[in-house]
Write an enzyme that holds these catalytic residues in place. Structure first.
Site, mmCIF file in Angstrom:
data_model
loop_
_atom_site.group_PDB
_atom_site.id
_atom_site.type_symbol
_atom_site.label_atom_id
_atom_site.label_comp_id
_atom_site.label_asym_id
_atom_site.label_seq_id
_atom_site.Cartn_x
_atom_site.Cartn_y
_atom_site.Cartn_z
ATOM 1 N N SER A 26 0.652 -1.136 -0.348
ATOM 2 C CA SER A 26 0.013 0.366 0.246
ATOM 3 C C SER A 26 0.998 1.255 0.337
ATOM 4 C CB SER A 26 -1.020 0.240 1.386
ATOM 5 O OG SER A 26 -1.814 0.745 1.286
ATOM 6 N N SER A 30 -0.592 4.243 -0.157
ATOM 7 C CA SER A 30 -1.388 4.778 1.246
ATOM 8 C C SER A 30 -1.036 6.162 2.594
ATOM 9 C CB SER A 30 -2.726 4.845 1.663
ATOM 10 O OG SER A 30 -3.766 4.520 0.940
ATOM 11 N N LYS A 60 -14.122 -4.584 2.610
ATOM 12 C CA LYS A 60 -15.201 -2.274 2.505
ATOM 13 C C LYS A 60 -16.788 -2.926 2.573
ATOM 14 C CE LYS A 60 -11.392 -0.088 -0.566
ATOM 15 N NZ LYS A 60 -11.521 0.142 -2.377
ATOM 16 N N GLY A 73 -15.061 -6.639 -14.800
ATOM 17 C CA GLY A 73 -15.638 -7.037 -12.958
ATOM 18 C C GLY A 73 -16.766 -5.994 -12.722
ATOM 19 N N GLY A 80 -16.895 -5.790 -8.801
ATOM 20 C CA GLY A 80 -16.517 -5.719 -7.317
ATOM 21 C C GLY A 80 -16.420 -4.844 -6.939
ATOM 22 N N ALA A 137 -14.542 -1.794 -5.963
ATOM 23 C CA ALA A 137 -14.097 -1.036 -6.533
ATOM 24 C C ALA A 137 -15.211 -1.035 -8.162
ATOM 25 C CB ALA A 137 -12.876 -0.878 -7.266
ATOM 26 N N ARG A 178 -17.264 -12.599 -14.498
ATOM 27 C CA ARG A 178 -17.275 -14.351 -15.431
ATOM 28 C C ARG A 178 -18.266 -14.802 -14.563
ATOM 29 N NH1 ARG A 178 -12.259 -15.960 -10.661
ATOM 30 N NH2 ARG A 178 -12.728 -14.320 -9.013
ATOM 31 N N GLY A 185 -4.472 3.545 -12.095
ATOM 32 C CA GLY A 185 -5.082 4.016 -11.069
ATOM 33 C C GLY A 185 -4.655 4.908 -10.248
#
Ligand code: NAP
Length: 282
Positions: A17, A19, A67, A131, A133, A135, A156, A247
């Protein structure tokens, strides 16, 4: 604000990370006495360890895989947490646990051409999102709010994704769930966004779509990957002279908004600059 602001990030794994370095640079820029530490929590230890975190910190970020799990601990959610069903930032204020989603803001702010900072023209256009999920849901809400005409979400497992998306208030008839396969075609797509982890970690040398699918994109399609640094998908897209966005700026902007929520300070260009530099230098 307390004399020393105690901040951090929870998730697992966290060693990669960026962050901490970004947030420490942001705190320094804002001249705020604070700390920002990593708290790696395995899923099975979450109920026990989160209590400690909630009692001792003034605010924190939440990343994979917590999350969604964190939502049941919140006393108050911002509208985006309600809409998206995922929370990536917590502020503890007067003993109350307030939850926010800053990924949405981070994604929207990152939608500029890196070389010119000009905004991507997306209204009325078609997007392909790979995807579905946590995010992806923030990205999907943002794409709907930006007025895209059609958003095809490639997954998928259609049934699983349908269940996960059905409670989201932004779902509408412009959004179609499709099977992600080597046969998927991405005709007339203005932006193709990868929100799967393919291209990261042990999947570093993989791409979420085949090279021939990438080659079939229109020459003005922008290829966006939520992962940073540049994935194989983006490197191959660049070889094909397609425009790409990684990203990194989404991460910087979501982090700056979180810092603003914790400190009450506005986000200015200087803050974005120092957090971006800290991201790049770490
Ligand atoms: P997540 O909730 O685990 O969702 C991952 C999605 O990818 C799910 O739809 C999953 O499908 C799908 N997927 C996983 N492996 C796959 C495979 N081999 N083939 C096809 N689909 C696959 O993760 P997330 O929180 O959304 O994060 C996704 C990525 O975005 C991560 O790489 C993360 O680091 C990145 N991210 C970046 C930022 C940023 O600021 N730049 C912010 C958030 C996340 P199933 O449901 O079938 O497993």
């Amino acid at each position: 604000m307390p004399n020393k602001l105690k901040l951090g990030i929870i998730g697992c794994p966290l060693s990669h990370s960026k962050s901490p370095q970004m947030q420490k640079a942001g705190l320094k820029y804002l001249n705020i006495n604070g700390e920002y530490e990593r708290y790696e929590i395995q899923t099975e230890n979450f109920p026990h360890e989160i209590k400690n975190i909630l009692e001792n910190l003034d605010g924190f970020n939440i990343t994979i895989p917590h999350k969604e799990q964190i939502i049941s601990y919140l006393n108050q959610k911002d509208t985006l947490v309600e809409r998206i069903g995922a929370c990536n930032t917590i502020r503890i204020k007067d003993g109350k646990i307030l939850g926010f989603n800053t990924d949405y803001h981070g994604f929207i702010k990152s939608l500029t051409y890196p070389e010119s900072q000009e905004k991507l023209p997306l209204e009325g256009k078609k997007a392909a999102l790979l995807g579905a999920g946590g995010a992806a849901k923030a990205v999907l809400a943002a794409l709907v709010d930006l007025g895209l005409d059609q958003i095809d979400v490639y997954v998928r497992n259609i049934k699983k994704s349908q269940q996960s998306l059905e409670s989201c208030d932004f779902m509408n008839s412009n959004i179609n769930l499709k099977l992600l396969s080597t046969e998927s075609s991405f005709e007339e797509v203005s932006i193709l966004i990868n929100s799967t982890p393919i291209g990261q970690g042990r999947l570093e040398n993989s791409m979420p779509i085949e090279l021939n699918q990438l080659k079939s994109l229109d020459s003005d399609t922008v290829v966006y990957d939520l992962i940073y640094p540049k994935t194989k998908l983006l490197r191959e897209a660049e070889k094909l002279k397609l425009r790409t966005i990684d990203g990194s700026m989404m991460l910087v902007h979501q982090g700056a908004q979180a810092l603003s929520l914790w400190t009450g300070k506005d986000i200015d260009k200087g803050l974005i600059k120092v957090m971006k530099e800290a991201f790049e230098n770490g």
